[in-house]
Enzyme design. Structure first.
Site, PDB file in Angstrom:
ATOM      1  N   GLY A  59       0.828  -1.372  -0.063  1.00  0.00           N
ATOM      2  CA  GLY A  59      -0.050  -0.103   0.127  1.00  0.00           C
ATOM      3  C   GLY A  59       0.838   1.330   0.083  1.00  0.00           C
ATOM      4  O   GLY A  59       0.559   2.240  -0.839  1.00  0.00           O
ATOM      5  N   CYS A  60       2.010   1.315   0.793  1.00  0.00           N
ATOM      6  CA  CYS A  60       2.845   2.441   0.805  1.00  0.00           C
ATOM      7  C   CYS A  60       3.483   2.707  -0.548  1.00  0.00           C
ATOM      8  O   CYS A  60       3.423   3.871  -1.077  1.00  0.00           O
ATOM      9  CB  CYS A  60       3.969   2.199   1.847  1.00  0.00           C
ATOM     10  SG  CYS A  60       3.274   1.862   3.391  1.00  0.00           S
ATOM     11  N   THR A  61       3.735   1.696  -1.405  1.00  0.00           N
ATOM     12  CA  THR A  61       4.319   1.849  -2.785  1.00  0.00           C
ATOM     13  C   THR A  61       3.324   2.357  -3.538  1.00  0.00           C
ATOM     14  O   THR A  61       3.717   3.388  -4.239  1.00  0.00           O
ATOM     15  CB  THR A  61       4.828   0.593  -3.091  1.00  0.00           C
ATOM     16  OG1 THR A  61       5.986   0.119  -2.419  1.00  0.00           O
ATOM     17  CG2 THR A  61       5.578   0.643  -4.571  1.00  0.00           C
TER      18      THR A  61
END
Length: 175
Positions: free
Chosen positions: A64-66
């Site tokens: 999700g961060c990517t």
């Protein structure tokens, strides 16, 4: 420790945590954090100048961060024409965030809070030691305008731009 004492301790701990939770209208905690662009930023440096957005994320190079970083990198043009300074922030070391920013061509600063002091002040630190994915919108007077706890990583930039417009953040004046 008996069960009753344990439950009482947990209740007081949760109540203390809830009492410290930031809300809209509260003064945003100031910070001094190193960023991937080689600068050090504070919330107070933008007071009277620009709205500040801090998008907390759990950990560099995770799913999700990517996706969120790519959304902001690919669609940053939606934010650059607004009077806003925007950041992603994590408790990752600066070296990891620099690598992350370079890998996904982030043209905005990622803040590093390895001491977790700022994450604690913003009440985003989860029990497992990583920040929750929460985004804070801080007005030019230093108060919290909105706290988004329902982030959609793939449309992060679009959602952020829409929220900023909803909050009345003006467009940058072309020079």
């Amino acid at each position: 420790m008996n069960v009753k004492t344990f439950l009482t301790a947990i209740t007081f701990s949760l109540a203390a945590s809830a009492a410290g939770a930031l809300e809209v209208g509260d003064q945003a905690p100031d910070f001094l954090l190193e960023a991937t662009d080689g600068k050090t930023y504070s919330a107070s440096q933008f007071e009277g100048k620009e709205t500040v957005v801090i998008a907390w994320y759990p950990k560099a190079f995770t799913g999700g961060c990517t996706i969120e970083c790519k959304s902001l990198a690919d669609n940053g043009h939606l934010l650059k024409n607004l009077e806003v300074a925007y950041f992603m922030a994590s408790v990752d070391p600066i070296e990891k965030n620099i690598e992350f920013a370079e890998a996904y061509k982030a043209d905005f600063p990622l803040l590093s809070d390895p001491s977790k002091k700022t994450a604690k002040a913003y009440d985003v630190l989860a029990v497992y030691g990583l920040p929750k994915r929460h985004t804070f919108y801080i007005g030019t007077d230093g108060t919290i305008l909105f706290i988004d706890k329902n982030i959609r990583p793939a449309s992060s930039a679009e959602d952020m731009a829409a929220k900023l417009r909803e909050l009345g953040v003006p467009e940058r004046i072309a020079s």
